[in-house]
Design a protein around this motif. Structure first.
Motif, mmCIF file in Angstrom:
data_model
loop_
_atom_site.group_PDB
_atom_site.id
_atom_site.type_symbol
_atom_site.label_atom_id
_atom_site.label_comp_id
_atom_site.label_asym_id
_atom_site.label_seq_id
_atom_site.Cartn_x
_atom_site.Cartn_y
_atom_site.Cartn_z
ATOM 1 N N THR A 38 35.478 23.950 19.560
ATOM 2 C CA THR A 38 35.735 25.210 20.262
ATOM 3 C C THR A 38 34.997 26.349 19.579
ATOM 4 O O THR A 38 35.081 26.530 18.363
ATOM 5 C CB THR A 38 37.242 25.515 20.278
ATOM 6 N N GLY A 39 34.232 27.101 20.362
ATOM 7 C CA GLY A 39 33.453 28.206 19.822
ATOM 8 C C GLY A 39 32.144 27.791 19.198
ATOM 9 O O GLY A 39 31.371 28.649 18.743
ATOM 10 N N LYS A 40 31.860 26.494 19.160
ATOM 11 C CA LYS A 40 30.615 25.977 18.580
ATOM 12 C C LYS A 40 29.684 25.501 19.695
ATOM 13 O O LYS A 40 30.113 25.222 20.818
ATOM 14 C CB LYS A 40 30.915 24.813 17.634
ATOM 15 N N ARG A 41 28.420 25.402 19.370
ATOM 16 C CA ARG A 41 27.438 24.859 20.305
ATOM 17 C C ARG A 41 26.977 23.489 19.812
ATOM 18 O O ARG A 41 26.796 23.273 18.620
ATOM 19 C CB ARG A 41 26.236 25.800 20.458
ATOM 20 N N ASP A 356 20.802 8.306 22.871
ATOM 21 C CA ASP A 356 21.202 8.235 21.472
ATOM 22 C C ASP A 356 22.092 9.425 21.114
ATOM 23 O O ASP A 356 21.848 10.547 21.576
ATOM 24 C CB ASP A 356 19.983 8.246 20.553
ATOM 25 N N ALA A 357 23.085 9.180 20.271
ATOM 26 C CA ALA A 357 23.977 10.248 19.820
ATOM 27 C C ALA A 357 23.329 10.984 18.646
ATOM 28 O O ALA A 357 23.826 10.994 17.518
ATOM 29 C CB ALA A 357 25.330 9.682 19.434
ATOM 30 N N ASP A 358 22.173 11.593 18.919
ATOM 31 C CA ASP A 358 21.492 12.498 17.986
ATOM 32 C C ASP A 358 21.988 13.897 18.319
ATOM 33 O O ASP A 358 21.567 14.486 19.330
ATOM 34 C CB ASP A 358 19.971 12.436 18.164
ATOM 35 N N LEU A 359 22.875 14.440 17.504
ATOM 36 C CA LEU A 359 23.586 15.660 17.865
ATOM 37 C C LEU A 359 23.622 16.634 16.704
ATOM 38 O O LEU A 359 23.681 16.232 15.539
ATOM 39 C CB LEU A 359 25.015 15.331 18.303
ATOM 40 N N VAL A 360 23.616 17.920 17.055
ATOM 41 C CA VAL A 360 23.656 18.994 16.070
ATOM 42 C C VAL A 360 24.723 19.993 16.505
ATOM 43 O O VAL A 360 24.674 20.525 17.614
ATOM 44 C CB VAL A 360 22.289 19.705 15.965
ATOM 45 N N LEU A 361 25.682 20.256 15.622
ATOM 46 C CA LEU A 361 26.757 21.198 15.895
ATOM 47 C C LEU A 361 26.577 22.428 15.020
ATOM 48 O O LEU A 361 26.348 22.317 13.814
ATOM 49 C CB LEU A 361 28.111 20.545 15.603
ATOM 50 N N VAL A 390 20.165 30.386 11.934
ATOM 51 C CA VAL A 390 21.461 29.789 12.261
ATOM 52 C C VAL A 390 21.357 28.296 11.965
ATOM 53 O O VAL A 390 20.675 27.558 12.675
ATOM 54 C CB VAL A 390 21.839 30.024 13.737
ATOM 55 N N PHE A 391 22.025 27.845 10.914
ATOM 56 C CA PHE A 391 21.884 26.478 10.430
ATOM 57 C C PHE A 391 23.015 25.584 10.942
ATOM 58 O O PHE A 391 24.125 26.046 11.188
ATOM 59 C CB PHE A 391 21.862 26.466 8.901
ATOM 60 N N PRO A 392 22.745 24.283 11.072
ATOM 61 C CA PRO A 392 23.781 23.351 11.516
ATOM 62 C C PRO A 392 24.901 23.227 10.494
ATOM 63 O O PRO A 392 24.685 23.383 9.292
ATOM 64 C CB PRO A 392 23.038 22.020 11.642
ATOM 65 N N GLU A 393 26.083 22.898 10.993
ATOM 66 C CA GLU A 393 27.159 22.502 10.099
ATOM 67 C C GLU A 393 27.370 20.988 10.136
ATOM 68 O O GLU A 393 28.010 20.424 9.252
ATOM 69 C CB GLU A 393 28.458 23.211 10.426
ATOM 70 N N LEU A 394 26.784 20.327 11.162
ATOM 71 C CA LEU A 394 26.945 18.883 11.301
ATOM 72 C C LEU A 394 25.734 18.327 12.042
ATOM 73 O O LEU A 394 25.346 18.851 13.089
ATOM 74 C CB LEU A 394 28.226 18.563 12.079
#
Length: 421
Positions: A38-41, A356-361, A390-394
């Motif tokens: 929530t609140g994340k992209r 593929d589950a290549d994902l960036v949160l 703006v850097f990824p957290e995951l």
């Protein structure tokens, strides 16, 4: 894993379910979330189609481990490494040596082969080279790499073998020799002229059309080069340094701002930026080319060309989106969707069932100052010092967590695979 209530690049809020390595469902109210976004992209992982991870031969600059950590920390989940290592990737044996080193990569990868001046289009050597997938042609004319005849032979062979060709387009015959009397930081930009790029792109696309080959122009730095590619229906990439930096920055950067192609005038940089924003440019790729501080701290004629960038590409673009200068969808297309389509990676580039589950949160409001000491490239510096990102957290690669800052910074295991395996 179920990521809940994430905002996708197009603004939809969705749950994303992952099983094994794959996104299996994107929808609403899919169940209890393992990760509340929530609140994340949530973005598809970036695909950087132009990096130099330096191994084999130059591990003091970068390694597959350090380069891929830098990629993962910047939201890049796939890289394409270029052939100018030692040995250069121009034979099957050299490819195998590099692929063994790439086993340490946290992110997925491709390995480009290269064409040399003594290349024989009909030899076993040639057939092994084209079996690698993509081919990098260093300079379409002039004496910097292969000559015009060899370039045409290689492109014709690539067309027959139906492989992509990435072209470094600069015509060395149009470099300005008179500037070699200068020793200021701007001399390199004055030497490798904008006209040299435009002329080489025009020649490359002409040869590519004759051979029905699938060309991609690397690191276009001028509006003229971009327009020549676009008018011919050929894809091109722009680097973050050509997008955000110009010759006006050279008094501060000094020799740390030397790269090929060089930085251009502020007027040309603005025109390049406009073409990135309006959709003319297809891809942002970094040409990540790290060197040590000691190597770069030399005269403008002796310092090596290249700057690091794989960790800062997506953060810089996300800051542009945060400021409203790019849409988030445009950032997705430049860094993920378009590279996946151009380089035939159907399982990557979008958040869809079956991919593929290549994902960036990331938190779109969590911008902070870029500092070289905080980055993970072995070289330990950046030309973007002090800018906001703006850097990824995951970061996930095929469903595996490779970078996580939610409870202190942590890297996962090296799960990277060859996308052309």
């Amino acid at each position: 894993m179920l990521i809940g209530n994430a905002t996708l690049p197009d603004g939809r809020r969705r749950d994303v379910r992952i099983e094994d390595e794959t996104v299996v469902e994107v929808g609403k109210n899919l169940g209890d979330a393992d990760i509340d976004a929530t609140g994340k992209r949530l973005f598809p992982g970036a695909i950087d189609v132009h990096v130099h991870f330096r191994q084999p031969g130059f591990a003091h600059k970068e390694t597959w481990e350090t380069g891929s950590k830098s990629a993962a920390a910047g939201g890049v989940t796939t890289v394409v490494d270029q052939p100018n290592t030692d040995p250069p990737t121009v034979t099957g044996d050299a490819f195998d040596e590099k692929a063994a080193l790439a086993d340490a990569s946290l992110v997925d990868y491709g390995i480009n082969g290269g064409v040399t001046p003594d290349w024989d289009p009909d030899s076993l050597f040639s057939r092994r080279l084209f079996a690698l997938g993509e081919v990098f042609l260093a300079d379409s004319t002039g004496d910097m790499g292969i000559d015009a005849e060899r370039f045409a032979d290689a492109v014709e062979r690539a067309g027959r073998e139906d492989v992509s060709v990435t072209v470094h387009a600069e015509d060395a015959t149009l470099f300005t020799e008179a500037t070699k009397d200068r020793d200021d930081a701007d001399a390199w930009s004055a030497y490798r002229t904008a006209e040299a790029e435009a002329a080489a792109v025009e020649r490359a696309v002409e040869v590519g059309a004759d051979a029905a080959a699938d060309l991609h122009i690397a690191h276009t730095s001028t509006p003229e080069g971009i327009d020549a590619a676009s008018d011919a229906g050929v894809t091109c990439e722009v680097t973050p340094h050509h997008l955000f930096l110009s010759r006006d920055d050279l008094p501060d950067l000094g020799t740390f701002g030397r790269m090929n192609p060089p930085l251009r005038s502020e007027q040309r940089r603005e025109a390049v930026y406009d073409r990135v924003a309006d959709g003319t440019v297809d891809v942002i790729a970094t040409d990540h080319a790290p060197h040590t501080r000691e190597e770069k701290d030399a005269s403008i004629w002796n310092a090596p060309s290249g700057v690091p960038g794989v960790e800062t590409m997506l953060p810089l673009l996300l800051e542009e989106a945060r400021q409203g200068r790019f849409s988030y969808e445009r950032v997705r297309d430049l860094t993920a969707a378009n590279p996946a389509e151009i380089f035939d990676l159907p399982n990557k580039g979008r958040i869809e069932a079956g991919r593929d589950a290549d994902l960036v949160l990331f938190d779109p409001d969590d911008a902070h100052e870029i500092q070289g000491d905080d980055l993970h490239s072995k070289c330990g510096w950046t030309p973007f010092e002090g800018r906001q990102g703006v850097f990824p957290e995951l970061t996930l690669v095929r469903g595996e967590v490779v970078y996580d800052t939610r409870d202190g910074e942590a890297f996962g295991e090296g799960v990277g695979e060859n996308v052309r395996a």
